[in-house]
Write a protein that holds these residues in place. Structure first.
Motif, mmCIF file in Angstrom:
data_model
loop_
_atom_site.group_PDB
_atom_site.id
_atom_site.type_symbol
_atom_site.label_atom_id
_atom_site.label_comp_id
_atom_site.label_asym_id
_atom_site.label_seq_id
_atom_site.Cartn_x
_atom_site.Cartn_y
_atom_site.Cartn_z
ATOM 1 N N LEU A 52 13.487 -45.929 12.492
ATOM 2 C CA LEU A 52 13.668 -46.289 13.901
ATOM 3 C C LEU A 52 13.640 -47.807 14.028
ATOM 4 C CD1 LEU A 52 11.532 -43.621 15.784
ATOM 5 C CD2 LEU A 52 14.007 -43.763 15.611
ATOM 6 N N ARG A 85 16.804 -39.841 6.595
ATOM 7 C CA ARG A 85 15.633 -39.790 7.476
ATOM 8 C C ARG A 85 15.091 -38.369 7.602
ATOM 9 N NH1 ARG A 85 18.459 -42.018 12.415
ATOM 10 N NH2 ARG A 85 16.694 -43.415 12.505
ATOM 11 N N PHE A 92 5.906 -37.825 18.176
ATOM 12 C CA PHE A 92 5.678 -39.021 18.989
ATOM 13 C C PHE A 92 4.409 -38.897 19.829
ATOM 14 C CE2 PHE A 92 10.203 -38.644 18.290
ATOM 15 C CZ PHE A 92 10.618 -39.941 18.020
ATOM 16 N N PHE A 98 12.952 -32.284 24.901
ATOM 17 C CA PHE A 98 14.138 -32.387 25.740
ATOM 18 C C PHE A 98 13.910 -31.553 27.000
ATOM 19 C CE2 PHE A 98 15.993 -32.505 21.278
ATOM 20 C CZ PHE A 98 15.889 -33.885 21.193
ATOM 21 N N ARG A 164 8.814 -28.432 16.434
ATOM 22 C CA ARG A 164 10.187 -28.928 16.402
ATOM 23 C C ARG A 164 10.425 -29.791 15.161
ATOM 24 N NH1 ARG A 164 12.531 -32.772 21.123
ATOM 25 N NH2 ARG A 164 11.057 -34.220 20.188
ATOM 26 N N LEU A 168 12.928 -28.760 10.612
ATOM 27 C CA LEU A 168 13.837 -29.347 9.628
ATOM 28 C C LEU A 168 13.176 -29.470 8.261
ATOM 29 C CD1 LEU A 168 15.308 -32.069 11.989
ATOM 30 C CD2 LEU A 168 16.455 -30.012 11.223
ATOM 31 N N GLU B 117 15.289 -41.526 20.495
ATOM 32 C CA GLU B 117 14.584 -41.570 19.212
ATOM 33 C C GLU B 117 14.279 -40.164 18.708
ATOM 34 O OE1 GLU B 117 11.249 -44.157 19.847
ATOM 35 O OE2 GLU B 117 12.504 -45.954 19.685
ATOM 36 N N ALA B 118 13.927 -39.268 19.634
ATOM 37 C CA ALA B 118 13.669 -37.890 19.226
ATOM 38 C C ALA B 118 14.925 -37.295 18.595
ATOM 39 C CB ALA B 118 13.216 -37.057 20.429
ATOM 40 N N GLY B 119 16.067 -37.560 19.221
ATOM 41 C CA GLY B 119 17.325 -37.084 18.654
ATOM 42 C C GLY B 119 17.585 -37.693 17.289
ATOM 43 N N GLN B 120 17.318 -38.988 17.169
ATOM 44 C CA GLN B 120 17.554 -39.684 15.899
ATOM 45 C C GLN B 120 16.718 -39.098 14.769
ATOM 46 O OE1 GLN B 120 16.967 -43.705 17.588
ATOM 47 N NE2 GLN B 120 18.497 -44.356 16.134
ATOM 48 N N LEU B 122 15.574 -36.299 14.482
ATOM 49 C CA LEU B 122 15.978 -34.929 14.176
ATOM 50 C C LEU B 122 17.365 -34.903 13.522
ATOM 51 C CD1 LEU B 122 14.680 -33.165 17.389
ATOM 52 C CD2 LEU B 122 13.795 -32.841 15.084
#
Lengths: 257, 214
Positions: A52, A85, A92, A98, A164, A168, B117-120, B122
């Motif tokens: 980031l 990444r 966070f 979302f 969440r 992945l 950032e959450a999208g990134q 992921l």
């Protein structure tokens, strides 16, 4: 055997050096806690690991494979960066779920996009949904599949965010002050989930202000001050026998309240 | 002159307003988004050009812009505007896309950085983040200011009379030359009904987004 090697990370913002030569290693299944006062660079370090932020110098090696050498200034193309990444997951401080999607969709969205799942592909969708359900069960929220983030408490939202990130299957799961935005009575449920993940041998890096938690849950602790690693070692070494003056000072002031 | 006759005559005029309204929306909604992208661009030149454009368009009267679009091609380039309606449409589209662009920009910039950032983290691509994560939230946030602007547009269409388009107010003023003053006030009914319908539509859209907060 180390799963992560971080070497010589340097990062500045507007000529202020936030990270000055940070190096550490982490073994598979270990939990690393990073402590330190605000502005010491903990969060920036975590953000560099997740790309980031882009460090100016340093290397990140995962599973003996060089992920990135920041000094080479090779502007990584978007696709390869995204692939890299995925070695890391990030939870966070402010959850960042979302809001327009149901809890289930929050978990499945990224996987569906990554795999390019079509609406027709019922089998695949069922499989992904099942994995999401299993993870929600693990964080104790299987009854909230169809709820929306705004209907959940902060602690529940953070548990969803953890699930969440796990969708992945990252090799290393990072937490950026996961309980700092929560009311004190809600921190427990989140910390419990993290503790369970440790028992399941998840490799984790946790930036935290919860000293007791850091002491109990981690295999290794790093104390950062002014962009350097001031002291590192086992929880017992750092919390019971702090060597540096700064750490002593930090511990006495943060254990006071 | 019977009430029905006047009504039909005014309705014919109002069809011009409706056409101008619909066509303006059709072009200025997407154009506004492009301008918004420009004003948020990383390239300083593009950013300042769009900012200057928005300043000029928002800083001058729409009526003046109508005159400019209608007369300047003939006066300066010796190629007069062939159709009054085309001239009006060009002026309206330019004017409204400037306003819409600011609404889009406000909406896009109000989305917390954490959503991107959450999208990134992921593994989503930039366009996936925009279309799958951000866009819906932007739309929810801009429905109220957009409805405001769109309802203003309905009434602004009667400015087209300044370049002699036979829209409803122009028709109504014509009646005053034969001694009828009431059709002028009667035009309010047409606008009220149209705007009433729009208000219901926007309420419906807002309700649709009510299922979540944030």
């Amino acid at each position: 055997m180390s799963i992560l090697q971080v070497e010589n990370i340097k990062k500045s913002f507007d000529n202020v050096e936030v990270l000055k030569d940070i190096s550490f290693t982490l073994n598979k299944g270990e939990v690393l806690s990073i402590i330190g006062s605000s502005g010491s660079g903990k969060t920036t370090l975590l953000r560099c690991l997740n790309f980031l932020e882009f460090a100016e110098n340093g290397r990140i090696i995962v599973d003996d494979e060089l992920l990135v050498d920041f000094a080479l200034h090779d502007k990584q193309n978007d696709a390869s960066l995204r692939q890299k990444r995925l070695n890391f997951g990030l939870v966070f401080q402010s959850f960042n779920l979302f809001p327009q999607y149901s809890i289930l969709k929050n978990l499945t969205l990224a996987v569906e996009l990554l795999d390019g799942v079509k609406k027709k592909d019922k089998e695949k969708i069922k499989e992904i949904n099942q994995r999401a359900l299993d993870l929600l069960k693990r964080v104790g929220l299987e009854d909230k599949v169809d709820a929306y983030p705004c209907q959940l408490s902060g602690g529940q939202q953070q548990r969803v965010a953890i699930a969440r990130a796990l969708m992945l299957s990252p090799k290393i799961l990072c937490f950026d002050e996961p309980t700092s935005a929560l009311d004190p009575e809600l921190t427990g449920e989140v910390l419990r989930v993290i503790r369970e993940l440790r028992d399941g041998n998840t490799t984790m890096i946790i930036v935290t202000h919860e000293m007791n938690f850091a002491k109990n849950v981690s295999d290794k602790v790093i104390f950062m001050a002014d962009g350097i690693i001031e002291e590192e070692g086992t929880p017992t070494e750092l919390f019971d026998n702090p060597k540096s003056e700064r750490l002593k000072e930090f511990l006495s002031s943060s254990l006071k309240d | 002159m019977s009430f029905v006759q006047v009504s039909l005559d005014l309705l014919e005029g109002f069809s011009q307003n409706c056409y101008l309204f619909g066509a303006t929306l059709l072009f200025s909604l997407p154009l506004g988004l492009i301008i918004a992208m420009g004003s948020m661009s990383k390239f300083k030149i593009i950013k300042y050009i769009t900012k200057a454009f928005v300043w000029v368009i928002r800083g001058t009267p729409l009526m003046l812009q109508l005159f400019v679009v209608f007369y300047v091609p003939g006066l300066v380039f010796k190629t007069p505007m062939s159709s009054r309606m085309t001239a009006a449409l060009i002026a309206f589209v330019i004017n409204y896309s400037a306003y819409f662009s600011e609404i889009y920009r406000g909406g896009i910039e109000s989305i917390p950085k954490g959503q991107y950032e959450a999208g990134q983290v992921l593994g989503m691509t930039k366009s996936q983040i925009f279309f799958k994560v951000v866009l819906m939230q932007v739309i929810k946030r801009i429905v109220p200011p957009m409805s405001n602007e769109i309802i203003t547009l309905v009434k602004d269409t009667s400015l087209a009379r300044s370049i002699a388009i036979y829209e409803i107010l122009m028709k109504a003023t014509d009646f005053t030359t034969v001694g009828l003053i009431w059709p002028l006030f009667y035009t309010a009914v047409f606008f009220l009904v149209f705007c009433g319908g729009l208000t219901l539509l926007f309420n419906f859209i807002e309700k649709k987004f009510d299922y979540y907060r944030g």
